[in-house]
Design a protein around this motif. Sequence first.
Motif, PDB file in Angstrom:
ATOM      1  N   THR A 159      23.487 -62.308 -44.555  1.00 53.66           N
ATOM      2  CA  THR A 159      22.166 -62.830 -45.054  1.00 53.66           C
ATOM      3  C   THR A 159      22.094 -63.721 -45.426  1.00 53.66           C
ATOM      4  OG1 THR A 159      21.482 -61.668 -46.704  1.00 53.66           O
ATOM      5  CG2 THR A 159      21.159 -60.282 -44.507  1.00 53.66           C
ATOM      6  N   ILE A 160      21.359 -65.155 -44.945  1.00 56.41           N
ATOM      7  CA  ILE A 160      20.954 -65.859 -45.457  1.00 56.41           C
ATOM      8  C   ILE A 160      19.588 -66.489 -46.678  1.00 56.41           C
ATOM      9  CG2 ILE A 160      22.492 -67.195 -44.936  1.00 56.41           C
ATOM     10  CD1 ILE A 160      20.473 -68.675 -42.808  1.00 56.41           C
ATOM     11  N   THR A 161      19.156 -66.962 -46.893  1.00 59.04           N
ATOM     12  CA  THR A 161      17.752 -67.552 -47.623  1.00 59.04           C
ATOM     13  C   THR A 161      17.165 -68.647 -46.916  1.00 59.04           C
ATOM     14  OG1 THR A 161      18.428 -67.786 -49.609  1.00 59.04           O
ATOM     15  CG2 THR A 161      17.844 -65.950 -50.025  1.00 59.04           C
ATOM     16  N   ILE A 162      15.569 -68.390 -46.810  1.00 63.97           N
ATOM     17  CA  ILE A 162      14.862 -69.867 -46.447  1.00 63.97           C
ATOM     18  C   ILE A 162      14.322 -69.576 -47.545  1.00 63.97           C
ATOM     19  CG2 ILE A 162      13.993 -70.423 -44.182  1.00 63.97           C
ATOM     20  CD1 ILE A 162      16.637 -70.023 -43.808  1.00 63.97           C
ATOM     21  N   ALA A 163      13.796 -71.230 -48.158  1.00 65.98           N
ATOM     22  CA  ALA A 163      13.533 -71.758 -49.201  1.00 65.98           C
ATOM     23  C   ALA A 163      11.710 -71.981 -48.579  1.00 65.98           C
ATOM     24  CB  ALA A 163      13.825 -73.077 -50.263  1.00 65.98           C
ATOM     25  N   VAL A 164      10.646 -70.769 -49.558  1.00 72.18           N
ATOM     26  CA  VAL A 164       9.297 -70.851 -48.608  1.00 72.18           C
ATOM     27  C   VAL A 164       8.615 -71.697 -49.942  1.00 72.18           C
ATOM     28  CG1 VAL A 164       9.851 -69.880 -46.547  1.00 72.18           C
ATOM     29  CG2 VAL A 164       8.521 -68.950 -48.478  1.00 72.18           C
ATOM     30  N   SER A 165       7.224 -72.362 -49.612  1.00 72.42           N
ATOM     31  CA  SER A 165       6.357 -72.609 -50.481  1.00 72.42           C
ATOM     32  C   SER A 165       4.779 -72.404 -49.537  1.00 72.42           C
ATOM     33  CB  SER A 165       6.656 -74.307 -51.056  1.00 72.42           C
ATOM     34  OG  SER A 165       6.150 -74.720 -50.187  1.00 72.42           O
ATOM     35  N   ARG A 166       3.680 -71.509 -50.759  1.00 73.17           N
ATOM     36  CA  ARG A 166       2.884 -71.438 -50.519  1.00 73.17           C
ATOM     37  C   ARG A 166       1.286 -71.823 -51.634  1.00 73.17           C
ATOM     38  NH1 ARG A 166       0.934 -65.391 -50.087  1.00 73.17           N
ATOM     39  NH2 ARG A 166       1.203 -65.602 -52.807  1.00 73.17           N
ATOM     40  N   LEU A 167       0.932 -73.098 -50.532  1.00 73.04           N
ATOM     41  CA  LEU A 167      -0.569 -72.995 -51.379  1.00 73.04           C
ATOM     42  C   LEU A 167      -1.865 -72.943 -50.737  1.00 73.04           C
ATOM     43  CD1 LEU A 167      -1.474 -75.682 -53.505  1.00 73.04           C
ATOM     44  CD2 LEU A 167      -1.774 -76.849 -51.715  1.00 73.04           C
ATOM     45  N   LYS A 168      -2.191 -71.712 -51.699  1.00 72.49           N
ATOM     46  CA  LYS A 168      -3.457 -70.467 -51.134  1.00 72.49           C
ATOM     47  C   LYS A 168      -4.011 -71.327 -50.661  1.00 72.49           C
ATOM     48  CE  LYS A 168      -2.990 -65.981 -51.794  1.00 72.49           C
ATOM     49  NZ  LYS A 168      -2.978 -64.853 -52.016  1.00 72.49           N
ATOM     50  N   ALA A 169      -4.915 -70.649 -49.904  1.00 74.38           N
ATOM     51  CA  ALA A 169      -6.369 -71.033 -49.038  1.00 74.38           C
ATOM     52  C   ALA A 169      -7.198 -70.654 -50.833  1.00 74.38           C
ATOM     53  CB  ALA A 169      -6.916 -70.598 -48.117  1.00 74.38           C
ATOM     54  N   THR A 170      -8.497 -71.689 -50.561  1.00 68.18           N
ATOM     55  CA  THR A 170      -9.279 -71.657 -51.453  1.00 68.18           C
ATOM     56  C   THR A 170     -10.410 -71.107 -51.528  1.00 68.18           C
ATOM     57  OG1 THR A 170     -10.110 -73.991 -52.129  1.00 68.18           O
ATOM     58  CG2 THR A 170      -8.720 -72.817 -53.656  1.00 68.18           C
ATOM     59  N   ASP A 171     -10.767 -71.307 -49.804  1.00 60.17           N
ATOM     60  CA  ASP A 171     -12.510 -71.475 -49.755  1.00 60.17           C
ATOM     61  C   ASP A 171     -11.386 -69.903 -48.248  1.00 60.17           C
ATOM     62  OD1 ASP A 171     -14.334 -70.414 -47.468  1.00 60.17           O
ATOM     63  OD2 ASP A 171     -14.589 -72.689 -46.839  1.00 60.17           O
ATOM     64  N   THR A 172     -11.929 -68.614 -49.269  1.00 60.65           N
ATOM     65  CA  THR A 172     -11.347 -67.457 -48.570  1.00 60.65           C
ATOM     66  C   THR A 172     -11.729 -66.667 -47.903  1.00 60.65           C
ATOM     67  OG1 THR A 172     -11.629 -66.350 -50.652  1.00 60.65           O
ATOM     68  CG2 THR A 172      -9.373 -66.904 -50.530  1.00 60.65           C
ATOM     69  N   ARG A 173     -13.664 -67.267 -47.595  1.00 60.64           N
ATOM     70  CA  ARG A 173     -14.533 -66.685 -46.915  1.00 60.64           C
ATOM     71  C   ARG A 173     -14.348 -67.038 -45.530  1.00 60.64           C
ATOM     72  NH1 ARG A 173     -21.270 -67.072 -48.039  1.00 60.64           N
ATOM     73  NH2 ARG A 173     -21.850 -65.804 -46.479  1.00 60.64           N
TER      74      ARG A 173
END
Length: 533
Positions: free
Chosen positions: A106-120
Amino acid sequence: MTGPGPVTASNPAPTSSPAPVSRRTVRRSATAALALAACLVTSPGLAHATTPAPAPDLSRYYHQHLTWGRCATGPDDAAGRDLDRAGVQCADVTVPLDYTAPQGRTITIAVSRLKATDTRHRIGAILLNNGGPGGPALSSPPDIRTAMKKVGPRYDIIGFDPRFVGRSTPLNCGWPVGTHFRAAGLSRASFERQVAFQKSLADRCRAAAPTVLPHISTRNTARDMDVVRGALGERKISYLGYSYGTYLGTVYTQMFPGRYDRVVLDGALAPDDYTPRQLRYAIAENDRALAAWADWAARRDATYHLGRTRAQVLATIGRVLETSARHPLTIGTAPERYRIDDTQIPFLLFAAISDDTDRTRAVLGEQLSVLVKAAAGQPTRLSPEFVQLLRFLQTDDEPGGVQAAIMCGDKPAPRDPEVYWRDIQRDRAKHPLLGPMADNIGPCAFWDRPREEPTQVRRDAPALIVAATGDPRTTYRSSLALHGLLPSSRLVTLKGANRHALYGEYGNACVDAKVNRYLATGKLPAADETCVK
C-alpha cells in the motif's frame, strides 16, 4: 507538460506543459470493481465468450477511517503552518500500489480539507488538481475558497497530492536535475548529447524504483481519487482541474460514471493531445505567445535593451542562443553562478510565455537582459527568482522524475532517435527558438511500455470547460476538441489572452463569475459563453 500557471520563483515546475503552480505553493468497496473489471485481462486462449475475472475487493480502502489533524509536520514546515492557520486539516488516505492486487503493498495519498462553514446549504466536497502532471494541491484549498467567493463556504474543499507527489508516498528517481525538459540544441552533436542525457534519466528512474514505476499512471490516480471520495463518505464528488488536471478529470468521468457532480476543466486537454510529445501540438501557439511578448519587450527597449521591434527582440534571442551553442554562457556571480547553453535557454522562454501579465513578462525581460550581458562576457548578479528557476533546471533541489513517470506510464513514445531528429530538422526553420524543444527526445523514449491502454472518451460528461484563445500550453484547439467529445459540456472562452489557467488565477471577473454560478447552482449555461480579456 502542463500546469495552472507560469514557472516563477514560487512555481518552478513546468506544466505538460513543463509544471507549471502560479500563486499556490510549488511545492484524490467494491464500487470501483465495475470500472476495474474492464481493465483485467481474460484468457486469450478462449474462443467463446468468457466470464470476466472477479474484481478485486477494495472495500477496506473505500471504508477506511481518516484521521484528520494538523497539517504542519514540524517547526520548519511553513506551508503546513499556513494551512493550520487557515483552518485546513490534513490526513493520509491508504490506497493499493497495484489495484489488481489490493492485498499487496500500500501507499498513502496526502489530502487536505477546508470544511464547509455554511453547513445548512452545503453542496458537497470538491476535489482539486493543479496539473503538471505531478502537481501538488495539498496547499490549494484556501486559495480556491477565496476564488469561489460566496459559494466557497458551501463546499468541503479537498486538496490532494497525487500518488508519489509531494507529501504522498514519494518517488525519487535520483535525477541530478529538477526537470527533463531540454531543447535539442543547434547541432547534431548537441542532440546526440540529449539522447544520452534522456536515456540516463530513464535508466536512473528504472534503477531507483523498478517495482513502483509500472503503477504510476493517470488511471491509477483516478482510482485513488475514487477511494478518496469513498473515504470522505461522499456519494458523488465535484472536481476542479487545471491543465493536465483536465485530462485526469476526463479520465475520472469515463472510469467512474455517476460518481461525480460538478466538473470544471480549466485549460482543457483533449485526450489525443496528451502524449509524451505534447509540446509538439502547441508549437504555433507558443510562437504566437513569444511574439506577443517580444512586442511587449520592444515597447520597453529603454528598460531591457533587447530591440525596438518584435523582429529585433527575436533576433537578439537568436544571437544569444547561437553564442551559447558555441560555448555555454556564465551567468551570475559567486556563490550563485551557473552555465547555460542552447539546450536550456528555450526552457526559460517556454516557462514564462504562458502568462501575459506584466509581472511575468517583466521577469523574462530581466532574464534575457542577463543573458545578453553574459553573451558579451559580462556576468551580472541574478535575482532570487532567476536563481530558483536555474536550480530547478540544473540541480536536484527537489526530487525529479514524477512528471516523466506519469507521462511515460500513460502513453508510449517513439523509441527511434531518428524520428525526433527528423522532426527537429523539419520544424527548425519555421520555429527556430521553440521547435527544437518541442520536438526533442525525452526519457519516455527509453521507458518500459505502459501497462494499460489509455482511456478513450466514450461517455458524455456535463462539464464546464474554461479556455483562453491564446493558451500556449493546452491549446484552445484542444479545449474545442474535448468540448466536441462531451456533447453535454459547455465552453467558456476568454478572448485575447495568452494565458494558461484562468479561474481564480488570472483575475478575469467574467470567467470567475461564470464558474462560480455553475458551482453554486449545478446548472451549466444553456449555450457556450464568451468573456473578453
